[in-house]
Design a protein around this motif. Sequence first.
Motif, PDB file in Angstrom:
ATOM      1  N   ARG A 178      75.649  39.857  13.268  1.00  0.00           N
ATOM      2  CA  ARG A 178      74.999  41.321  14.381  1.00  0.00           C
ATOM      3  C   ARG A 178      76.343  42.579  14.347  1.00  0.00           C
ATOM      4  NH1 ARG A 178      78.008  36.657  17.724  1.00  0.00           N
ATOM      5  NH2 ARG A 178      80.326  37.982  17.759  1.00  0.00           N
ATOM      6  N   LEU A 179      76.422  43.214  12.958  1.00  0.00           N
ATOM      7  CA  LEU A 179      77.065  43.907  13.118  1.00  0.00           C
ATOM      8  C   LEU A 179      75.852  44.711  13.151  1.00  0.00           C
ATOM      9  CD1 LEU A 179      80.299  43.499  10.417  1.00  0.00           C
ATOM     10  CD2 LEU A 179      80.295  43.900  12.714  1.00  0.00           C
ATOM     11  N   GLY A 180      75.945  46.566  13.422  1.00  0.00           N
ATOM     12  CA  GLY A 180      74.737  46.933  13.795  1.00  0.00           C
ATOM     13  C   GLY A 180      75.050  48.091  12.360  1.00  0.00           C
ATOM     14  N   PRO A 181      73.819  49.447  12.377  1.00  0.00           N
ATOM     15  CA  PRO A 181      74.195  49.985  11.292  1.00  0.00           C
ATOM     16  C   PRO A 181      75.534  50.905  11.368  1.00  0.00           C
ATOM     17  CG  PRO A 181      72.350  50.323  12.215  1.00  0.00           C
ATOM     18  CD  PRO A 181      73.347  49.309  13.187  1.00  0.00           C
ATOM     19  N   SER A 182      76.280  50.741  12.039  1.00  0.00           N
ATOM     20  CA  SER A 182      77.561  51.923  12.228  1.00  0.00           C
ATOM     21  C   SER A 182      78.676  51.295  10.740  1.00  0.00           C
ATOM     22  CB  SER A 182      78.401  52.142  13.693  1.00  0.00           C
ATOM     23  OG  SER A 182      78.696  50.555  13.904  1.00  0.00           O
TER      24      SER A 182
END
Length: 269
Positions: A178-182
């Motif tokens: 679930r970790l996004g591009p940030s």
Amino acid sequence: MRSAAVNGTKLAYVDEGPREGTPIVFSHSLFFDHTMYDGLLDRFTREGFRVVSYDHRNQGASAPAPRGELDMDTLAEDAAALIEHLGLGKCHFVGNSLGGFIALRLAARRPDLLLSAAALCSSAEEEHQLEQFAPLADHLATHGAEQVIDTLMYIMFGDTSLAERPELCAPWREFMVRLGPSIGDSALGVIHRDSLVEELSGCRVPVLAIAGSEDHAYPQPTSGVHIAAATGGTHVTVESAGHSVALEQVDVVADHLRRHFAAVPAPLH
């Protein structure tokens, strides 16, 4: 969780155990959050320690941050500011991987804040796999983690855990996917760090380096022998553990930390 405004950001943290207990601060790995230390937190609070576990800026429940504020020096300054904000006095500081980079920076630069430092599956050197990790970090910064989750799991866990411990690995796989591009910005801050070897010469803080025998990212001697040589500290290797030794072998790590802490005089209150 609580929140502290320090060093130009807001850090989320938990603070458990008796206020008069000797303080331990736990600093988590890239791709995780403070909960990776729940097992160690439970053990040490029961033993009378005051335990603080926090999320780095741009990770977990802490405030987001731009790429230019995610270098290891800034994150080390965050940790020092949190220790001072909480009035911990001198503490034991324990970090896994990214958290270990911070532990070693504090040992070199802020010995006034530390009773001891423990660097788990970490390094005192510049990134030795930069050519391999840079494209991964760039991908994360564009697309997030979902498409490369198998690679991340291989980096972050040992072969034994991946093959035999689905109850441990599956929840973290769900967390990381679930970790996004940030998260890519944080990863770039990790891999483009400077070496600390010269800075650690003459280190006055007792340092323990804990390596995992199945660490695919920072195996021995990087995560053990080299840190001990740079700091004048000690090192151990934990069997059947990869890069997330604090999760994969909680009891063994707790025993090593207890012995490490016991060799350091308790702070005066």
